[in-house]
Design a protein around this motif. Structure first.
Motif, PDB file in Angstrom:
ATOM      1  N   VAL A   1      77.083 -14.723 107.774  1.00  0.00           N
ATOM      2  CA  VAL A   1      76.297 -14.834 108.997  1.00  0.00           C
ATOM      3  C   VAL A   1      78.568 -14.421 109.760  1.00  0.00           C
ATOM      4  O   VAL A   1      77.732 -13.685 110.391  1.00  0.00           O
ATOM      5  CB  VAL A   1      75.962 -16.289 109.396  1.00  0.00           C
ATOM      6  N   GLY A   2      78.572 -15.286 109.540  1.00  0.00           N
ATOM      7  CA  GLY A   2      80.284 -14.867 110.200  1.00  0.00           C
ATOM      8  C   GLY A   2      80.949 -13.466 109.778  1.00  0.00           C
ATOM      9  O   GLY A   2      80.998 -12.799 111.369  1.00  0.00           O
ATOM     10  N   LEU A   3      80.521 -12.932 109.456  1.00  0.00           N
ATOM     11  CA  LEU A   3      80.983 -11.376 108.418  1.00  0.00           C
ATOM     12  C   LEU A   3      80.042 -10.472 109.292  1.00  0.00           C
ATOM     13  O   LEU A   3      80.794  -9.710 109.762  1.00  0.00           O
ATOM     14  CB  LEU A   3      81.088 -11.665 107.331  1.00  0.00           C
ATOM     15  N   GLN A   4      78.954 -10.937 109.210  1.00  0.00           N
ATOM     16  CA  GLN A   4      78.178  -9.865 110.023  1.00  0.00           C
ATOM     17  C   GLN A   4      78.114  -9.657 111.348  1.00  0.00           C
ATOM     18  O   GLN A   4      78.306  -8.955 111.933  1.00  0.00           O
ATOM     19  CB  GLN A   4      76.347 -10.425 109.229  1.00  0.00           C
ATOM     20  N   ASN A   5      78.570 -11.139 111.804  1.00  0.00           N
ATOM     21  CA  ASN A   5      78.702 -10.772 113.196  1.00  0.00           C
ATOM     22  C   ASN A   5      80.033 -11.119 114.156  1.00  0.00           C
ATOM     23  O   ASN A   5      80.079  -9.799 114.650  1.00  0.00           O
ATOM     24  CB  ASN A   5      78.529 -12.708 114.171  1.00  0.00           C
ATOM     25  N   TYR A   6      81.045 -10.972 113.321  1.00  0.00           N
ATOM     26  CA  TYR A   6      82.620 -10.101 114.284  1.00  0.00           C
ATOM     27  C   TYR A   6      82.307  -8.843 113.330  1.00  0.00           C
ATOM     28  O   TYR A   6      83.686  -8.619 114.044  1.00  0.00           O
ATOM     29  CB  TYR A   6      84.250 -11.405 113.525  1.00  0.00           C
ATOM     30  N   LEU A   7      81.987  -8.847 112.439  1.00  0.00           N
ATOM     31  CA  LEU A   7      81.772  -7.396 111.716  1.00  0.00           C
ATOM     32  C   LEU A   7      81.092  -6.857 112.594  1.00  0.00           C
ATOM     33  O   LEU A   7      81.209  -5.240 112.136  1.00  0.00           O
ATOM     34  CB  LEU A   7      82.316  -7.091 110.080  1.00  0.00           C
ATOM     35  N   ALA A   8      80.354  -6.944 113.037  1.00  0.00           N
ATOM     36  CA  ALA A   8      79.259  -6.102 113.373  1.00  0.00           C
ATOM     37  C   ALA A   8      79.722  -5.003 114.467  1.00  0.00           C
ATOM     38  O   ALA A   8      79.160  -4.144 114.067  1.00  0.00           O
ATOM     39  CB  ALA A   8      78.663  -6.592 114.849  1.00  0.00           C
ATOM     40  N   THR A   9      81.148  -4.557 114.636  1.00  0.00           N
ATOM     41  CA  THR A   9      81.060  -3.345 115.193  1.00  0.00           C
ATOM     42  C   THR A   9      81.283  -2.437 114.049  1.00  0.00           C
ATOM     43  O   THR A   9      80.646  -1.526 114.511  1.00  0.00           O
ATOM     44  CB  THR A   9      82.393  -3.763 115.601  1.00  0.00           C
ATOM     45  N   ILE A  10      81.310  -2.174 112.704  1.00  0.00           N
ATOM     46  CA  ILE A  10      81.652  -1.387 112.190  1.00  0.00           C
ATOM     47  C   ILE A  10      80.349  -0.624 111.279  1.00  0.00           C
ATOM     48  O   ILE A  10      80.253  -0.198 109.858  1.00  0.00           O
ATOM     49  CB  ILE A  10      82.870  -2.199 110.817  1.00  0.00           C
ATOM     50  N   GLY A  11      79.199  -1.731 111.959  1.00  0.00           N
ATOM     51  CA  GLY A  11      78.053  -1.516 111.398  1.00  0.00           C
ATOM     52  C   GLY A  11      77.476  -1.687 110.042  1.00  0.00           C
ATOM     53  O   GLY A  11      77.526  -2.869 109.989  1.00  0.00           O
ATOM     54  N   ASP A  12      76.959  -0.713 109.016  1.00  0.00           N
ATOM     55  CA  ASP A  12      76.641  -1.239 107.608  1.00  0.00           C
ATOM     56  C   ASP A  12      77.472  -1.545 106.737  1.00  0.00           C
ATOM     57  O   ASP A  12      77.273  -1.582 106.179  1.00  0.00           O
ATOM     58  CB  ASP A  12      75.674   0.114 107.364  1.00  0.00           C
ATOM     59  N   LEU A  13      78.883  -1.085 107.386  1.00  0.00           N
ATOM     60  CA  LEU A  13      80.225  -0.816 106.680  1.00  0.00           C
ATOM     61  C   LEU A  13      80.325  -2.526 106.028  1.00  0.00           C
ATOM     62  O   LEU A  13      80.520  -3.086 105.272  1.00  0.00           O
ATOM     63  CB  LEU A  13      81.366  -0.661 107.607  1.00  0.00           C
ATOM     64  N   VAL A  14      79.839  -3.289 106.646  1.00  0.00           N
ATOM     65  CA  VAL A  14      79.751  -4.813 107.055  1.00  0.00           C
ATOM     66  C   VAL A  14      79.032  -4.823 105.425  1.00  0.00           C
ATOM     67  O   VAL A  14      79.628  -6.221 104.478  1.00  0.00           O
ATOM     68  CB  VAL A  14      78.128  -5.954 108.280  1.00  0.00           C
ATOM     69  N   THR A  15      78.049  -4.763 104.914  1.00  0.00           N
ATOM     70  CA  THR A  15      76.973  -4.737 103.347  1.00  0.00           C
ATOM     71  C   THR A  15      78.083  -4.581 102.196  1.00  0.00           C
ATOM     72  O   THR A  15      78.393  -5.085 101.711  1.00  0.00           O
ATOM     73  CB  THR A  15      75.953  -3.370 103.336  1.00  0.00           C
ATOM     74  N   VAL A  16      79.138  -3.117 102.674  1.00  0.00           N
ATOM     75  CA  VAL A  16      80.063  -2.949 101.717  1.00  0.00           C
ATOM     76  C   VAL A  16      81.395  -3.832 101.702  1.00  0.00           C
ATOM     77  O   VAL A  16      81.670  -4.497 100.073  1.00  0.00           O
ATOM     78  CB  VAL A  16      80.838  -0.881 102.146  1.00  0.00           C
ATOM     79  N   VAL A  17      81.262  -4.380 102.442  1.00  0.00           N
ATOM     80  CA  VAL A  17      83.030  -5.336 102.578  1.00  0.00           C
ATOM     81  C   VAL A  17      82.237  -6.756 102.391  1.00  0.00           C
ATOM     82  O   VAL A  17      83.002  -7.353 101.588  1.00  0.00           O
ATOM     83  CB  VAL A  17      82.754  -6.069 104.972  1.00  0.00           C
ATOM     84  N   ILE A  18      81.047  -7.143 102.152  1.00  0.00           N
ATOM     85  CA  ILE A  18      80.723  -8.604 101.560  1.00  0.00           C
ATOM     86  C   ILE A  18      80.171  -8.313 100.292  1.00  0.00           C
ATOM     87  O   ILE A  18      80.671  -8.836  99.362  1.00  0.00           O
ATOM     88  CB  ILE A  18      79.236  -8.901 103.055  1.00  0.00           C
ATOM     89  N   GLY A  19      79.766  -7.009  99.679  1.00  0.00           N
ATOM     90  CA  GLY A  19      79.694  -6.424  98.507  1.00  0.00           C
ATOM     91  C   GLY A  19      80.816  -6.921  97.544  1.00  0.00           C
ATOM     92  O   GLY A  19      81.079  -7.289  96.938  1.00  0.00           O
TER      93      GLY A  19
ATOM     94  N   VAL B   1      84.627 -10.345  94.203  1.00  0.00           N
ATOM     95  CA  VAL B   1      85.768 -10.844  94.093  1.00  0.00           C
ATOM     96  C   VAL B   1      86.085 -12.249  92.987  1.00  0.00           C
ATOM     97  O   VAL B   1      86.331 -12.940  92.664  1.00  0.00           O
ATOM     98  CB  VAL B   1      87.183 -10.349  95.284  1.00  0.00           C
ATOM     99  N   CYS B   2      84.831 -12.331  94.316  1.00  0.00           N
ATOM    100  CA  CYS B   2      84.560 -14.212  94.161  1.00  0.00           C
ATOM    101  C   CYS B   2      83.891 -13.889  92.646  1.00  0.00           C
ATOM    102  O   CYS B   2      84.424 -15.124  91.972  1.00  0.00           O
ATOM    103  CB  CYS B   2      83.528 -14.674  95.386  1.00  0.00           C
TER     104      CYS B   2
END
Ligand SMILES: Nc1ncnc2c1ncn2[C@@H]1O[C@H](COP(=O)(O)OP(=O)(O)OP(=O)(O)O)[C@@H](O)[C@H]1O
Ligand SMILES: [Mg+2]
Lengths: 333, 250
Positions: free
Chosen positions: A267-285, A290-291
Motif C-alpha cells: 500500500v505504501g509503494l502504491q501511495n508514494y509511487l503513485a506519480t509514476i503511474g502504471d510503473l508501480v506494478t512493475v516496481v512491486i513485481g 527479489v523477495c
C-alpha cells in the motif's frame, strides 16, 4: 500476556497518535493499511496455517463490501444501521466462503486453487450484472452512519473506530491460529494423511478454516467500504486476489505479523509511487521477484528464522542428523 | 467377542488393469502380534491402505470386531481404534515433538473445532504427552521440531503419537526400516511392551524382528496369500523359499 498481544498494544499505541501529528503520515493511509493488512491476515490463515492456496479472497472482500455498502445506502440513518450492515457483510462473505470452499475442498493443490479462481470469477460476473451492486460504477457515496451514537462521518472518529475494529480482527486471527482448532490446522498443513490417520476429518477442518478466513476477509471488506465510502469492481477482481498473495509472501507466510507488514509495504509503494503511474506494478513485481529469490520466508519469516538459528547456536541441541526444513518455518508461538 | 479382531474376506484392489491385492481372506487373532511379509511390490502397503481407507477396495469386505467397516471413512476407522504408522515416516515436521503427540491426545478433549479457545487449554495434556515421550526415550527432544530429529527418532515419535490414541489395533508399516541396529533393538523392545492388551499387525522385512516378536506370519506375493502360520512353518515352506529367492530377498 503473549508477545503478539504486546506488539499489538505497541502498534495500536503508535497508531493512536497519528491524527495528532498531521503531515507525518495520513490517517487515511493508515486505515487503508489496516484494511488490507487484515485482509492479508485472513488469506494467511489459509495459506500459512492450513496450507491452502485460494484465489478467491477478493470475492469475500468484495461481497462483504457490496452488502455492507448497499445496506448503508438504504438504512444508514438508522442508529443500528452500521453494526447491522457490517455484520451482514461479514455473514455474506462467510456464506460465499462456504459455497466456494465447500466445492473446492474436494480437490487438492493446484486444482483446489483453480476452482477457487473459477468460482470467484462468477462472483465478479454477478457484481457486474446485479443492479444493487451498481454494475460498472460500483457503489459510491456510502454513508458511514453512526456507532453507539458516535458520528462516523468525522474522519477522526472513523479512524479510531477502524483502529479498534482492526485490533479486534487481528487478535481474533491470532487466537484462531493459537487455538485447539489451529493446532489441528497446522497438523493438516504439515501432513494431511497423518492427521486423517489420527481420526481427524481433515476436510471438515479445511472447510471451517476456509469459512473463517472468508469471514475475516469480509470483515476487512466491510471496514474498507465504510472507510472509503465506495466499493468497486476492483474489490472483487482477480487483481485484488493476487495482490493479497503478494502481500502475504512479501511479509512472511505463516507468520502472525508478516501479512500486515507486506500490506503496509504494498500500500505504501502504491501511495508514494503513485506519480509514476502504471510503473508501480512493475516496481512491486520486481520487489516481489527479489523477495522470493532471496528471502523465501518473507521479511518477518527471515527475521524469525535468523533469530531461531542464533538461539540454536547458543544452546546445543540433543538431536542428531538435523535436516533442513524445506518449507517456510511457522512462527514460534 | 469373536476370536479375531480383524477379518478380511476376498479383499481386492485393482489399480486400473493391475490388481495389487487379490481376494485376500485374512484374520488377525485378538492380542496377537501378526507379521505380514512378502517381496517388494507384493501389496503389503496397499493392504494396509485398504484397511485404513487410504484406498477404497474394489472388492471384498473388512470386519473389525465383527462390524463391517468396508464403507467407513478413513477418519472414522481411526476413531474406531485402528491406527497405523506409515512406511515413510509421518510426523508433523514444523511442530515440536511434544505437540506432535499432543495433537493425537487432543481428540479426547473434544475441542478440536474450538477456534475461539486459547491454546493454553491444551496444556492439561502436557504431562501425558511427556510421559509418552519418556516412555519411548524422546523426552530430551520434546521442544525440538520434529523435522530436526534423526530418522530413527522420527519413527519412534510416530509410534509415540500412535500410542497416544491408545489404539486396540495397531498397524505398523515397516517400523524398523532404515534403522541402525541399536535403534532396531529399541523399537523391538517397545513393540513387545506395547503389545500387551493390544493387537498388532506389522509389515516387516527384518526377519530377526519377525522371528522374535510375531506369533503368526502371513506371506503375501503378487497380492495373494502364499503361506500362513508360525515362523518355523512359514520359513520351511518351499513356496516361500522360492518366492524370496526369486524376489531377490535376504
Ligand atoms: N496408487 C497406486 N496406483 C497404482 N499402482 C499402485 C499404487 N499403489 C501401489 N501400487 C502398485 O501395487 C503394487 C504393490 O505395492 P505395495 O506398495 O503395496 O507393495 P509392498 O508390498 O508394500 O512393497 P514394499 O516392500 O516395497 O514396500 C506395486 O506394484 C505398486 O506399484
Ligand atoms: Mg510397502
Amino acid at each position: 500476556m503473549s508477545n503478539t498481544f504486546k506488539i499489538v498494544l505497541v502498534l495500536v499505541g503508535l497508531a493512536l497518535v497519528v491524527p495528532f501529528v498531521p503531515g507525518l503520515i495520513y490517517p487515511v493511509f493508515v486505515m487503508k493499511v489496516m484494511c488490507y493488512g487484515l485482509f492479508a491476515c485472513a488469506f494467511n490463515l489459509l495459506l500459512g496455517f492450513t496450507g491452502l492456496v485460494s484465489f478467491a479472497h477478493a470475492a469475500f472482500l468484495g461481497s462483504a463490501g457490496y452488502v455492507t455498502g448497499a445496506l448503508m445506502i438504504r438504512f444508514g440513518n438508522h442508529p443500528l444501521g452500521m453494526p447491522a450492515a457490517f455484520a451482514a457483510g461479514v455473514a455474506a462473505a462467510a456464506l460465499v466462503g462456504l459455497a466456494i470452499g465447500g466445492l473446492a475442498i474436494r480437490r487438492r493443490g493446484i486444482y483446489f486453487a483453480m476452482i477457487t479462481l473459477a468460482l470467484s470469477q462468477i462472483v465478479y460476473f454477478l457484481a457486474v450484472q446485479f443492479r444493487w451492486t451498481g454494475g460498472e460504477d460500483g457503489l459510491q457515496g456510502i454513508p458511514r452512519g453512526s456507532l453507539f451514537g458516535l458520528d462516523l462521518s468525522s474522519d477522526t472518529v472513523m479512524y479510531y473506530v477502524t483502529l479498534a475494529l482492526f485490533a479486534a480482527g487481528f487478535l481474533f486471527v491470532d487466537r484462531v491460529v493459537h487455538s485447539p482448532f489451529g493446532q489441528i490446522l497446522q497438523a493438516v498443513r504439515d501432513n494431511e494423511a497423518r492427521a486423517t490417520s489420527l481420526g481427524y476429518d481433515t476436510d471438515r477442518f479445511k472447510r471451517l478454516a476456509f469459512v473463517i478466513s472468508a469471514a475475516v476477509a469480509g470483515y476487512a471488506g466491510a471496514m474498507k467500504a465504510l472507510v472509503f465510502q465506495l466499493v468497486s469492481l476492483n474489490d472483487v477482481s482477480l487483481h485484488t486476489s493476487t495482490e493479497v498473495v503478494l502481500m502475504t509472501l512479501l511479509g512472511g507466510v505463516g507468520t502472525i505479523f508478516g501479512p500486515l507488514l507486506g500490506a503496509g509495504l504494498v500500500v505504501g509503494l502504491q501511495n508514494y509511487l503513485a506519480t509514476i503511474g502504471d510503473l508501480v506494478t512493475v516496481v512491486i513485481g520486481l520487489i516481489f521477484i527479489v523477495c522470493v529469490s532471496f528471502f523465501r520466508r518473507g521479511i518477518v519469516g527471515e527475521f524469525l528464522h535468523l533469530r531461531r538459528r542464533r538461539a540454536e547456536r547458543h544452546k546445543r541441541r540433543p538431536v542428531r542428523n538435523a535436516t533442513r526444513d524445506p518449507a517456510p518455518a511457522a512462527e514460534a508461538a | 467377542m469373536a476370536e479375531h479382531a480383524l477379518v478380511t474376506e476376498g479383499l481386492t484392489k485393482a489399480f486400473g488393469g493391475f490388481t495389487a491385492v487379490r481376494g485376500v481372506d485374512f484374520a488377525v487373532r485378538r492380542h496377537a502380534i501378526h507379521a505380514l511379509i512378502g517381496p517388494n511390490g507384493a501389496g503389503k502397503t496397499t493392504f494396509f491402505n485398504l484397511l485404513t481407507k487410504v484406498h477404497t477396495p474394489t472388492g471384498g469386505r473388512i470386519l473389525y470386531e465383527g462390524t463391517d467397516i468396508t464403507h467407513e471413512s478413513a477418519a472414522a476407522i481411526a476413531r474406531r481404534g485402528i491406527v497405523r504408522s506409515f512406511q515413510i515416516s509421518a510426523t508433523f515436521p514444523h511442530m515440536s515433538v511434544r505437540d506432535n503427540v499432543r495433537v493425537a491426545l487432543q481428540r479426547r478433549l473434544g475441542t478440536q473445532y474450538a477456534f475461539w479457545r486459547s491454546i493454553r487449554s491444551l496444556s492439561v495434556l502436557d504431562d501425558e504427552a511427556m510421559a509418552l515421550l519418556s516412555d519411548v526415550g524422546l523426552a530430551d527432544s520434546a521442544e525440538a521440531n520434529a523435522a530436526d530429529l534423526s530418522y530413527g527418532r522420527k519413527r519412534t515419535l510416530e509410534i509415540a503419537t500412535t500410542l497416544a490414541l491408545d489404539p486396540p489395533l495397531l498397524l505398523l508399516d515397516e517400523p524398523t526400516q532404515g534403522m541402525a541396529i541399536d535403534d532396531v533393538d529399541r523399537i523391538k523392545r517397545l513393540i513387545r511392551r506395547i503389545a500387551v492388551g493390544r493387537t498388532i499387525l506389522m509389515v516387516e522385512h527384518n526377519m530377526s524382528v519377525v522371528a522374535d516378536l510375531c506369533d503368526t506370519i502371513t506371506v503375501l506375493q503378487r497380492g495373494e496369500i502364499l503361506a500362513q502360520g508360525s515362523y518355523d512353518a512359514v520359513s520351511a515352506d518351499p513356496g516361500v523359499k522360492a518366492a524370496y529367492l526369486g524376489g531377490g530377498h535376504a
